[in-house]
Enzyme design. Structure first.
Site, mmCIF file in Angstrom:
data_model
loop_
_atom_site.group_PDB
_atom_site.id
_atom_site.type_symbol
_atom_site.label_atom_id
_atom_site.label_comp_id
_atom_site.label_asym_id
_atom_site.label_seq_id
_atom_site.Cartn_x
_atom_site.Cartn_y
_atom_site.Cartn_z
ATOM 1 N N ARG A 201 0.859 -1.190 0.000
ATOM 2 C CA ARG A 201 0.000 0.000 0.000
ATOM 3 C C ARG A 201 0.889 1.232 0.000
ATOM 4 O O ARG A 201 1.699 1.431 0.904
ATOM 5 C CB ARG A 201 -0.942 0.043 1.217
ATOM 6 C CG ARG A 201 -2.142 1.007 0.990
ATOM 7 C CD ARG A 201 -2.960 1.275 2.244
ATOM 8 N NE ARG A 201 -2.156 1.986 3.203
ATOM 9 C CZ ARG A 201 -2.058 1.657 4.505
ATOM 10 N NH1 ARG A 201 -2.749 0.663 4.993
ATOM 11 N NH2 ARG A 201 -1.278 2.350 5.294
ATOM 12 N N GLU B 55 4.698 7.129 2.214
ATOM 13 C CA GLU B 55 5.558 5.957 2.358
ATOM 14 C C GLU B 55 4.993 4.814 1.526
ATOM 15 O O GLU B 55 3.859 4.842 1.082
ATOM 16 C CB GLU B 55 5.642 5.507 3.820
ATOM 17 C CG GLU B 55 4.300 5.075 4.376
ATOM 18 C CD GLU B 55 4.391 4.086 5.527
ATOM 19 O OE1 GLU B 55 5.482 3.544 5.811
ATOM 20 O OE2 GLU B 55 3.340 3.824 6.136
ATOM 21 N N ASN C 196 4.313 0.798 1.920
ATOM 22 C CA ASN C 196 4.247 -0.306 2.883
ATOM 23 C C ASN C 196 4.342 -1.623 2.130
ATOM 24 O O ASN C 196 3.565 -1.874 1.207
ATOM 25 C CB ASN C 196 2.920 -0.265 3.638
ATOM 26 C CG ASN C 196 2.819 0.959 4.527
ATOM 27 O OD1 ASN C 196 3.489 1.044 5.547
ATOM 28 N ND2 ASN C 196 2.012 1.922 4.118
ATOM 29 N N SER D 123 -2.448 -2.614 6.296
ATOM 30 C CA SER D 123 -3.719 -2.758 6.993
ATOM 31 C C SER D 123 -4.912 -2.372 6.131
ATOM 32 O O SER D 123 -4.794 -1.593 5.185
ATOM 33 C CB SER D 123 -3.702 -1.926 8.270
ATOM 34 O OG SER D 123 -3.388 -0.598 7.958
ATOM 35 N N LYS E 114 11.966 3.099 5.343
ATOM 36 C CA LYS E 114 12.044 4.542 5.083
ATOM 37 C C LYS E 114 13.423 4.936 4.565
ATOM 38 O O LYS E 114 13.552 5.855 3.754
ATOM 39 C CB LYS E 114 11.684 5.309 6.347
ATOM 40 C CG LYS E 114 10.180 5.501 6.463
ATOM 41 C CD LYS E 114 9.563 4.990 7.677
ATOM 42 C CE LYS E 114 8.052 4.971 7.552
ATOM 43 N NZ LYS E 114 7.453 3.756 8.093
ATOM 44 N N LYS F 292 11.830 10.504 10.924
ATOM 45 C CA LYS F 292 11.280 9.143 10.947
ATOM 46 C C LYS F 292 12.331 8.080 11.232
ATOM 47 O O LYS F 292 13.352 8.020 10.548
ATOM 48 C CB LYS F 292 10.659 8.812 9.586
ATOM 49 C CG LYS F 292 9.515 9.708 9.184
ATOM 50 C CD LYS F 292 8.835 9.161 7.940
ATOM 51 C CE LYS F 292 7.659 10.002 7.559
ATOM 52 N NZ LYS F 292 6.915 9.394 6.428
ATOM 53 N N GLU G 238 7.349 0.720 11.549
ATOM 54 C CA GLU G 238 6.050 0.649 10.884
ATOM 55 C C GLU G 238 4.944 0.631 11.926
ATOM 56 O O GLU G 238 5.177 0.287 13.078
ATOM 57 C CB GLU G 238 5.954 -0.650 10.057
ATOM 58 C CG GLU G 238 6.899 -0.723 8.883
ATOM 59 C CD GLU G 238 6.648 0.359 7.865
ATOM 60 O OE1 GLU G 238 5.500 0.780 7.697
ATOM 61 O OE2 GLU G 238 7.629 0.814 7.251
ATOM 62 N N GLY G 239 3.749 0.947 11.476
ATOM 63 C CA GLY G 239 2.589 0.752 12.335
ATOM 64 C C GLY G 239 2.101 2.004 13.023
ATOM 65 O O GLY G 239 1.157 1.969 13.807
ATOM 66 N N ARG H 164 -7.805 7.475 4.698
ATOM 67 C CA ARG H 164 -7.863 7.635 6.147
ATOM 68 C C ARG H 164 -7.917 9.122 6.447
ATOM 69 O O ARG H 164 -7.144 9.898 5.888
ATOM 70 C CB ARG H 164 -6.642 6.993 6.825
ATOM 71 C CG ARG H 164 -6.739 5.462 6.859
ATOM 72 C CD ARG H 164 -5.467 4.837 7.368
ATOM 73 N NE ARG H 164 -4.349 5.194 6.507
ATOM 74 C CZ ARG H 164 -3.070 5.037 6.836
ATOM 75 N NH1 ARG H 164 -2.734 4.522 7.996
ATOM 76 N NH2 ARG H 164 -2.118 5.387 5.987
HETATM 77 P P1 ADP Z 1 4.204 4.292 9.466
HETATM 78 O O1 ADP Z 1 4.983 3.306 8.665
HETATM 79 O O2 ADP Z 1 4.421 4.157 10.934
HETATM 80 O O3 ADP Z 1 2.753 4.330 9.075
HETATM 81 P P2 ADP Z 1 4.364 6.886 8.125
HETATM 82 O O4 ADP Z 1 5.543 7.369 7.379
HETATM 83 O O5 ADP Z 1 3.201 6.486 7.315
HETATM 84 O O6 ADP Z 1 4.840 5.712 9.114
HETATM 85 O O7 ADP Z 1 3.909 8.017 9.149
HETATM 86 C C1 ADP Z 1 2.784 7.863 9.978
HETATM 87 C C2 ADP Z 1 1.829 9.027 9.814
HETATM 88 O O8 ADP Z 1 2.502 10.255 10.049
HETATM 89 C C3 ADP Z 1 1.226 9.163 8.436
HETATM 90 O O9 ADP Z 1 0.071 8.356 8.290
HETATM 91 C C4 ADP Z 1 0.906 10.651 8.379
HETATM 92 O O10 ADP Z 1 -0.320 10.928 9.055
HETATM 93 C C5 ADP Z 1 2.035 11.264 9.181
HETATM 94 N N1 ADP Z 1 3.135 11.673 8.276
HETATM 95 C C6 ADP Z 1 4.171 10.912 7.882
HETATM 96 N N2 ADP Z 1 4.997 11.584 7.045
HETATM 97 C C7 ADP Z 1 4.463 12.811 6.915
HETATM 98 C C8 ADP Z 1 4.843 13.989 6.180
HETATM 99 N N3 ADP Z 1 5.952 14.013 5.433
HETATM 100 N N4 ADP Z 1 4.047 15.075 6.285
HETATM 101 C C9 ADP Z 1 2.933 15.068 7.050
HETATM 102 N N5 ADP Z 1 2.527 13.996 7.762
HETATM 103 C C10 ADP Z 1 3.277 12.871 7.706
HETATM 104 MG MG MG Z 2 4.239 2.088 7.111
HETATM 105 MG MG MG Z 3 2.001 4.848 7.258
#
Ligand code: ADP
Ligand code: MG
Ligand code: MG
Length: 463
Positions: free
Chosen positions: A132, A148, A150, A155, A298, A352, A356-357, A439
């Site tokens: 995803r 990102e 996944n 999920s 990442k 970051k 994950e998660g 979401r």
């Molecule tokens: P994970 O793998 O834990 O889901 P993400 O990179 O998706 O990590 O980050 C989790 C959440 O943080 C995202 O769903 C989003 O809401 C927020 N987020 C992540 N990166 C950004 C960004 N560059 N700008 C704004 N919000 C972000």
């Molecule tokens: Mg992720």
């Molecule tokens: Mg995410």
């Protein structure tokens, strides 16, 4: 951005009408299984059918410009292909993560398994990816930017479809009053497309008696019908025969799907790591293989965004351009220029780790504090993190429904596009966009997450 007529103004809705919509939505959720375990019930999650509540939802689909929707769908198979190419370049994976390995024990353990596979010259002929790719629409630059990719335990492919169907159903009943057309909510068959890809992987494995194994967390709350084993159970009940066949509890396993194994919490002892290695050494189709898993980190995302790196994996210039267009600013922490900027304006960045998660990122003033701390502590530890440009999506007024009650709130949204990829040696059997998940979360929350209670499940209304 395309000019579009404003959709419904939620400000104008009277409470009585919204209550009616909520009532219909909740009846629909109950009838169609858009429900989650209710943790306040002791037996919930252990006795099927006991202690359930409707999933957190957005009452109505959220507007999304059609051109960006098309763009996100179009790049899905290209990202699938990219993950596959990266997974085959063991040197790139090892080199990109070599510094991270020293700073982050979890990544290091995953890389150890990867190294062992390299030493034994292990090849994955049948490769199954159920991914995803997540995006936000940046309001300032008017561009669709990838949050990102996944590649493990993605999920909600099941809920993605259900929430879409809920919204379509509400619009069929109330669309006239709302001024909305249910046909503008794109159809979504995420769950059946993922199931189909798993079934086709099982076919490629080619033993009618072999089973599909879902690797679950010990008290798994997602209920899936197949054999379900925790990593610890795989360690005690599993073995790999001389020819590579994986046997668990006396049954041959054709496909292993990980609904667990993506966070350090899933490996509380050496048993779980042994199980992960055992599965990797077998000839079962792994979703994901260790290389696919690592390709979704990442750090790799950040390495791929460097100039010239995509070209290493993709021949087609148009494809490269389409992928690059979705890349936000991404930096490693050994770039002093960007560290300086991020300390000055931390609100424009997200920091970051390799996790994950949800719930692991660093925002705002904490970015500054952590960067200053890392500067003091010296080189090594900073390789655990990457820096990313913070994306600011448009804020809109929505109705979020939780525990039977609606709240009107200012919210932002993240669109996830599922992608399925199946390949046997040179033959690509599936490479497609496989549905979506929106979401939506209150705009005051940095991170969110549906399970964490900030975000809700949503679909999109094309305009
Ligand atoms: P994970 O793998 O834990 O889901 P993400 O990179 O998706 O990590 O980050 C989790 C959440 O943080 C995202 O769903 C989003 O809401 C927020 N987020 C992540 N990166 C950004 C960004 N560059 N700008 C704004 N919000 C972000
Ligand atoms: Mg992720
Ligand atoms: Mg995410």
């Amino acid at each position: 951005m395309e000019s579009h007529k404003p959709m419904f103004q939620v400000e104008n809705f009277d409470d009585e009408f919204v209550q009616k919509l909520v009532y219909d939505a909740l009846v629909w959720c109950s009838l169609h299984g858009l429900v989650v375990g209710d943790k306040t019930y002791q037996k919930s999650g252990t006795v099927p059918g006991v202690g359930m509540t409707h999933a957190p939802i957005s009452l109505l689909p959220t507007q999304f410009p059609e051109s960006y929707w098309k763009q996100a769908c179009e790049v899905a198979p290209i990202f699938n292909e990219l993950v596959d190419r990266v997974s085959l370049d063991a040197q790139f994976i090892q080199d990109s993560l070599s510094r991270t390995k020293k700073a982050d024990i979890f990544t290091s353990r995953l890389l150890d398994i990867h190294s062992k596979m390299l030493e034994s010259n292990k090849k994955e002929d049948i490769r199954l990816g159920l991914h995803r790719s997540d995006y936000m629409l940046d309001e300032e630059t008017k561009s669709l930017l990838q949050i990102e990719m996944n590649t493990i335990s993605c999920s909600f492919p099941g809920f993605g479809r259900l929430v879409t169907e809920l919204h379509q159903s509400l619009l069929r009943s109330h669309g006239d009053h709302l001024g909305l057309d249910s046909e503008r909510v794109p159809k979504n068959t995420s769950n059946s497309q993922f199931a189909d890809a798993m079934a086709k992987a099982w076919l490629e494995y080619n033993n009618p008696r072999a089973v599909v194994m879902i690797v679950v967390q010990p008290d798994e709350r997602n209920i899936i019908v197949t054999i379900r084993k925790s990593l610890a159970e795989v360690e005690t009940e599993g073995s790999v025969q001389e020819d590579g066949t994986l046997i668990v509890d006396g049954q041959e396993v054709s496909v292993v799907y990980y609904r667990s194994g993506y966070t350090p919490r899933d490996y509380p002892s050496e048993s779980e790591w042994n199980a992960r290695l055992l599965i990797e050494q077998s000839s079962a189709v792994k979703c994901p293989s260790i290389a696919y898993h690592l390709a979704g980190t990442k750090k790799i995302q950040q390495e791929l965004a460097k100039p010239g790196v995509l070209e290493r994996f993709m021949d087609n210039k148009d494809d490269v351009a389409k992928l690059r267009k979705c890349f936000a600013g991404l930096w490693s922490l050994d770039d002093p220029e960007i560290i300086k900027k991020a300390i000055e304006k931390p609100e424009l960045f997200v920091m970051k780790p390799q996790r994950e998660g949800g719930g692991n990122n660093i925002y705002g003033d904490d970015v500054r504090e952590n960067l200053l701390r890392l500067q003091k502590e010296g080189e090594e530890e900073n390789a655990a993190y990457i820096l990313m440009q913070r994306i600011f999506p448009k804020v809109s007024n929505v109705f979020l429904v939780r525990e039977g009650v609606y709240h009107r709130d200012q919210a932002i949204s993240e669109l996830g596009i599922y992608g399925a990829y199946l390949r046997n040696k040179e033959r690509v059997i599936i490479n497609e966009q496989s549905g979506y998940l929106m979401r939506t979360k209150v705009s005051s929350s940095d991170e969110g997450g549906v399970a964490a209670g900030f975000a809700v499940l949503d679909s999109i209304y094309l305009n």
